[in-house]
Each structure stands twice: as C-alpha cells, then as structure tokens.
Design an enzyme around this catalytic site. Sequence first.
Site, PDB file in Angstrom:
ATOM      1  N   ARG A  61       0.821  -1.217   0.000  1.00  0.00           N
ATOM      2  CA  ARG A  61       0.000   0.000   0.000  1.00  0.00           C
ATOM      3  C   ARG A  61       0.851   1.261   0.000  1.00  0.00           C
ATOM      4  O   ARG A  61       0.442   2.299   0.512  1.00  0.00           O
ATOM      5  CB  ARG A  61      -0.955   0.031   1.202  1.00  0.00           C
ATOM      6  N   ARG A  87      -2.966   6.253   1.124  1.00  0.00           N
ATOM      7  CA  ARG A  87      -3.598   7.343   1.858  1.00  0.00           C
ATOM      8  C   ARG A  87      -2.744   8.006   2.922  1.00  0.00           C
ATOM      9  O   ARG A  87      -3.217   8.889   3.590  1.00  0.00           O
ATOM     10  CB  ARG A  87      -4.891   6.833   2.482  1.00  0.00           C
ATOM     11  N   ARG A  98      -7.541  11.955  -4.124  1.00  0.00           N
ATOM     12  CA  ARG A  98      -8.714  11.325  -3.494  1.00  0.00           C
ATOM     13  C   ARG A  98      -9.845  12.339  -3.307  1.00  0.00           C
ATOM     14  O   ARG A  98     -11.023  12.004  -3.443  1.00  0.00           O
ATOM     15  CB  ARG A  98      -8.316  10.749  -2.129  1.00  0.00           C
ATOM     16  N   ASP A 104      -7.142  -2.301  -7.017  1.00  0.00           N
ATOM     17  CA  ASP A 104      -7.800  -2.900  -5.855  1.00  0.00           C
ATOM     18  C   ASP A 104      -8.137  -4.344  -6.175  1.00  0.00           C
ATOM     19  O   ASP A 104      -8.427  -4.680  -7.333  1.00  0.00           O
ATOM     20  CB  ASP A 104      -9.071  -2.133  -5.496  1.00  0.00           C
ATOM     21  N   TYR A 130     -15.379 -11.391   0.660  1.00  0.00           N
ATOM     22  CA  TYR A 130     -16.128 -10.164   0.390  1.00  0.00           C
ATOM     23  C   TYR A 130     -17.416 -10.464  -0.378  1.00  0.00           C
ATOM     24  O   TYR A 130     -18.469  -9.876  -0.107  1.00  0.00           O
ATOM     25  CB  TYR A 130     -15.270  -9.178  -0.398  1.00  0.00           C
TER      26      TYR A 130
END
Length: 341
Positions: free
Chosen positions: A25, A29, A38, A74, A151
């Site tokens: 990652r 962020r 973003r 993703d 998921y």
Amino acid sequence: MIKNDLFLRALNGETVNRPPVWMMRQAGRYLPEFMALRDKYDFFTRCQTPELAAEITVQPIRRFAPDAAILFSDILVVPQAMGIEVLMKESVGPFLPNPIRTQADVDRVFVPDATESLGYVLEGIKQTKVLLQDEIPLIGFAGSPWTIFCYAVEGRGSKSFDQAKGFCFTNPAAAHELLQKITDTTIDYLKAKVAAGVNAVQVFDSWGGMLSPTDYQEFSWQYINQIVEALAPLTKVIVFGKGCWFALQEMGRSKASALGVDWTCSPRNARYLSGGAITLQGNFDPSRLLSPIPTIKAMVKQMIDEFGKDKYIVNLGHGILPNIPIEHAGAFIEAVKEYGN
C-alpha cells in the site's frame, strides 16, 4: 532492461549487497499527494482511469525511491468484472449490496475475458511503465480466491467472516464452484498483467488466517496454488497470506518465488517453517512506523540481521496505515538503503 533490478535478483535468490525494499500500500492514503487526488476523484474512478492509476503508482517512487513499484488498483476489481456489484462506502469500506448466498447467486457469476473487462488496468500498467522508464520493476497483484470469496459472500469487511465460512461448510459444492470461477478469472487477469508489462505478481490472501489449517488447504491454498502453477512459467510470483504461518511449509514447496510474512511470525520461525530455501518478504509491523525514527531504523537493521540479507525482501507485515508520518515511511526505506554501510 530494468536499471535497478535488486528486487528481481532477490526473487531469484541471488547474493546481494543489501535486500530490496518496498511497502505494501505504498501508493496510498498516508501521502498528501494521494489525498489531493482522493479529494477530486472517487475510489473506483481512480482505479479505472489509467492516467490516475499510473500517477498514484509513481507518487511514492518519486518521494522515497523504493526498489519496486506496485500498481495502484484494488483486489475488488476482479469481482466487479465477474458481474458482482462492488461499492466503496465512506467509513464502511468495500460494500457489496447483493452478496452471494445461494447456488442461484453463484450461477449468475461469470468468468469474464480479463483483457476486455479489466482493460483499464492493463492500460494503467502500460502508462505506469512509461512513467517508470525502466528504473525499477513493477508489481501487479490480485486478491486470493478465498479473500475475494469472503467479500463476495459477506458483502463487506468482517472481523470473523462467519457468513463466508458458513457458506463453505453448509454448501461446499456451491462454495467450491464460486472459488473456481474466481481462480479462473484471476489466472486470466494476472496473465494479462504480465503481457501488459508487470515484472512480478503478488497474491494477497488477506483473510486466509481466518481459516483453520485444514480448512485453509481446502478453501484457500489449493486455489492459490493453481494461480502459482499457472503464472510461475511466466513471471515471479509472491504469495502473502496474513496470519497463515501454519501454511508456510506447504507454500515453501510450491513454485512461488517468495512468501510474504506478517509480524506475528519471527524471522527465525519463518525461515524454519518455509524450509529455508525460498525468498521471504516482510514483516515489519505497520504500527511500528509510529515509533521514533531512531527506533524504526534500529528495528529495521535488526530485522534484516535476523532474516539475512539474501533471499529476503524488506517490507511491512501488512499495508501501510493512513496515519503514518511521511518522514517515518521515508526512514523505513532509508534504513534498508543504509544497511551494511
């Protein structure tokens, strides 16, 4: 030819002066330049716009100069391509409004042509390669079939994935059918990524540690291994199973080039359990990047000493957290580059 091929040499098990370093990652962020994008574009717009995906991929490369880049994308673009609706909800994360709960639901899921349905990812790879100018390798990735399954059945993240596990145990035939569809799609997808120019691939089994060792073999590893077998002739494959130390022996016998390890498994145990011959990757606790910089640097040196500089890739034991100070992320990478000096 890749100018800095340290990462690829480590995957080959070659002797190196220092191990390579990158962070899971790393394009994300904790970076102010990422947050600026973003604020302008929603999550899947960033994933599905090749120019944005390429720009986000190279942001940490410009800032820290790690030894590998990982494509911004993703794991949930795969179920999207299979006809499963996936949304990204603020303060919830991934949200699937129509989770898979029955055989009829499984029947509706299809195996797409990855080059068509995920062509935007492949274009993102090509644009990223232009920006990287062969300075460092580019890693492509996918979620493990079990993690995608979690998921798809649960409908969102979970602390225990009881719905997903319950589906496996009450309706194993439907569960295996869905897992195989995800596996077939993932193989096609990763092969397309290799053709588009990635230099290695990583399979993320984020929720593998939710399963017992026996259930892991049945519902996760056998499907990951299909991916490894299909991709190993084409590229280097890294398998990262969070909480899956119990499977390291089996993984170590596979055709994977490297195994990721989380911070709950010591370097010594990871070497022992994996058989001692395969390259390992990890395993710094991401929360430890909140420690003072001198502590981070000392801990990184100790980690390399314990793993050994060869057949080793320095990384975190999971993805970098959003609250990590930029300077601390930089210190992590600097500490590796200073190793042995």
